[in-house]
Enzyme design. Structure first.
Site, short mmCIF file in Angstrom:
data_model
loop_
_atom_site.label_atom_id
_atom_site.label_comp_id
_atom_site.label_asym_id
_atom_site.label_seq_id
_atom_site.Cartn_x
_atom_site.Cartn_y
_atom_site.Cartn_z
N HIS A 188 3.84 -2.06 3.20
CA HIS A 188 3.81 -0.67 2.74
C HIS A 188 5.15 -0.30 2.10
O HIS A 188 6.21 -0.54 2.69
CB HIS A 188 3.52 0.27 3.91
CG HIS A 188 2.20 -0.02 4.57
ND1 HIS A 188 2.05 -1.05 5.48
CD2 HIS A 188 0.98 0.54 4.41
CE1 HIS A 188 0.78 -1.09 5.88
NE2 HIS A 188 0.12 -0.14 5.24
N ASP A 198 0.82 -1.21 0.00
CA ASP A 198 0.00 0.00 0.00
C ASP A 198 0.86 1.26 0.00
O ASP A 198 2.00 1.26 0.44
CB ASP A 198 -0.89 0.05 1.25
CG ASP A 198 -2.03 -0.95 1.21
OD1 ASP A 198 -2.11 -1.76 0.26
OD2 ASP A 198 -2.84 -0.93 2.15
#
Length: 238
Positions: free
Chosen positions: A194, A48
């Site tokens: 991430h 993400d």
């Protein structure tokens, strides 16, 4: 990246999000973490908040060396600004999904604001060379009732996660992240990591995540694990 996310881990009562999804028409549920003992693992690796020019190229190098495919849930303005990175993701066989135009929670947004996120986000992804993203993951995993008509309109499916290891935290270390990945992964799990280092993420956090992956990916492949894209898991969340 708050306590709401951590409550999605472990064996606890259904979260408000889970209860909300179950009341909607059709089959929409949070991911299952059931293990299929005796069968090879299948894991879906997702990232993400990128792309980030400081970290995403190195992550793509790591995935290429390990021969692993992943799904990148990108922030649309970043993708538009860095089309060379989204082009590389596609060329190397990775999937690209929409994470949003900013990292606001959708819980307090109405229909017009929600529609704008999808309209503007898909437009920016088209400019980045990604005309038809198949997947959507909302910031913080939070949805509102106006998300589902937009998913249908834009031909996307909702994908949350099973495994979150808090890789953005300042106190995270590669060893701690590796232990969490080992302990929490089950056959069919979606892992959320991430590849961006601003916002709430600690400075340099993706470097620690990548160091953990350098050990985790070959270790899991040696155990017969296949890293797959989400469609191979036959997920049906939205």
């Amino acid at each position: 990246m708050d306590r709401h996310l951590e409550k999605m881990q472990g064996k606890r009562s259904p979260s408000p999000l889970a209860r909300f999804l179950r009341k909607l028409p059709g089959k929409r549920s949070l991911p299952s973490r059931k293990s299929k003992t005796g069968k090879p693992f299948r894991l879906a690796l997702t990232f993400d908040d990128g792309p980030d020019p400081r970290y995403t190229p190195a992550l793509l190098d790591l995935l290429a060396a390990a021969e692993v495919k992943a799904t990148f849930f990108v922030m649309a303005p970043k993708a538009e600004a860095l089309p060379e990175l989204t082009a590389r993701m596609k060329a190397e066989g990775h999937a690209i999904g929409l994470h949003g135009t900013d990292h606001r929670s959708l819980l307090r947004l109405g229909p017009a604001a929600t529609e704008k996120i999808f309209r503007q986000g898909t437009k920016q992804l088209r400019k980045a060379g990604c005309p038809s993203p198949s997947w959507y993951r909302p910031p913080y995993g939070r949805v509102n009732p106006f998300v589902f008509p937009q998913l249908k309109r834009h031909g996307m499916r909702l994908l949350l996660w099973d495994v979150m290891v808090q890789d953005w935290r300042a106190d995270a270390t590669p060893e701690l992240l590796l232990r969490k990945l080992r302990r929490r992964c089950r056959d069919g799990a979606v892992i959320c990591l991430h590849d961006a280092g601003e916002g709430r993420a600690a400075e340099g956090a993706p470097l620690k995540m990548m160091e953990a992956l350098r050990r985790f990916l070959p270790e899991m492949k040696a155990r017969g694990c296949r890293f797959v894209l989400p469609e191979e898991l036959n997920r049906q969340e939205g």
